[in-house]
Scaffold this motif. Structure first.
Motif, short mmCIF file in Angstrom:
data_model
loop_
_atom_site.label_atom_id
_atom_site.label_comp_id
_atom_site.label_asym_id
_atom_site.label_seq_id
_atom_site.Cartn_x
_atom_site.Cartn_y
_atom_site.Cartn_z
N UNK A 248 -1.73 -3.74 -5.40
CA UNK A 248 -0.21 -3.83 -4.40
C UNK A 248 0.03 -2.54 -3.79
N UNK A 249 0.49 -1.98 -2.77
CA UNK A 249 1.10 -0.53 -2.67
C UNK A 249 2.36 -0.86 -3.59
N UNK A 250 2.77 0.01 -4.01
CA UNK A 250 4.41 0.46 -4.64
C UNK A 250 3.87 -0.35 -5.95
N UNK A 251 2.92 -0.71 -6.71
CA UNK A 251 2.62 -1.82 -7.72
C UNK A 251 1.66 -1.86 -8.71
N UNK A 252 1.65 -1.66 -10.10
CA UNK A 252 0.44 -2.12 -10.40
C UNK A 252 -0.29 -3.74 -10.01
#
Length: 260
Positions: A248-252
């Motif tokens: 995810x963009x902005x998260x792992x």
């Protein structure tokens, strides 16, 4: 992403986001690319297979310059996080991820793949006119994705900057799938070359026609390419050698499969 940038993307099929990556991160990314280039002769086989070297490609797109004259020059550095963790930081960098989500019009987006495309000074190859949808590497059924091009060195016309045909994305997915491949040497009327500064990011609609000339300048043209799409829509087939696929963009956390 500013309203004007979003409007440019919707109208033209591409948009320029100024200063998406700056300072120490921009420097670290450039140094990481340089380190891989310097290490080519001694790379382990598992890393070497992620590279496409200029000498292994046809000479026609570098004006006939022989393979013997280009050494170990890398054209495509695939799966860059396998070489250096700093590349993965882009997936959590708000100035990169925010504009991507805004252009896609979604709240959750995931990465599909990442590479570094390098046009070396004096012989870096031209790239023919094409659309990114459909593609045979990482593609969902629908054109609900984009490619973000983060320019480590900036781009100039002499350096092989990417050119676009504004508005050429305004066709259906079915029409894009049926469109014939553009012949070598084809160039459309009305094309616009997009110069930019180091750290700028270009957002590319998957159906816009684009291409670029050789790097005839004295400076490299190194661009990080990140394809990302709507988290709710799965790829037809997930690439095997892509550390970022599904992140995810902005998260792992990886995104769940579509429908869950």
């Amino acid at each position: 992403m500013q309203d004007d940038d979003r409007a440019d993307y919707a109208r033209n099929g591409f948009a320029l986001v100024r200063g998406a990556v700056t300072g120490p991160l921009l420097a670290a990314l450039g140094q990481a690319v340089d380190a891989v280039q310097a290490a080519v002769p001694g790379l382990a086989p598992g890393l070497r297979e992620r590279l496409t070297l200029e000498r292994d490609l046809t000479e026609d797109r570098r004006d006939g310059i022989a393979a013997s004259e280009v050494g170990d020059a890398i054209f495509i550095l695939g799966d860059p996080p396998a070489f250096a963790l700093v590349f993965g930081a882009l997936l959590d960098h708000p100035a990169v991820t925010g504009p991507i989500r805004a252009a896609l019009g979604v709240s959750e987006a995931v990465a599909h793949f990442m590479n570094v495309t390098i046009k070396h000074p004096g012989f870096g190859r031209s790239i023919g006119w094409h659309r990114d949808y459909p593609n045979g590497y990482a593609c969902p059924e629908a054109s609900c994705f984009l490619r973000a091009m983060i320019c480590l060195d900036g781009m100039t016309e002499a350096g092989g900057a990417t050119a676009f045909l504004p508005g050429s994305h305004a066709l259906t997915d079915a029409a894009a799938r049926a469109a014939p491949r553009r012949p070598a040497g084809w160039s459309p009327e009305g094309a616009v070359t997009l110069p930019c500064a180091p750290g700028d990011m270009v957002l590319i609609h998957p159906k816009v026609l684009h291409g670029g000339g050789m790097n005839r300048s004295a400076r490299p043209r190194r661009n990080i390419i990140l394809q990302a799409g709507d988290a709710a829509v799965a790829l037809r087939e997930r690439p095997a050698q892509e550390a970022v696929a599904g992140r995810r963009l902005g998260g792992l956390a990886p995104a769940p499969p579509a429908g869950q």
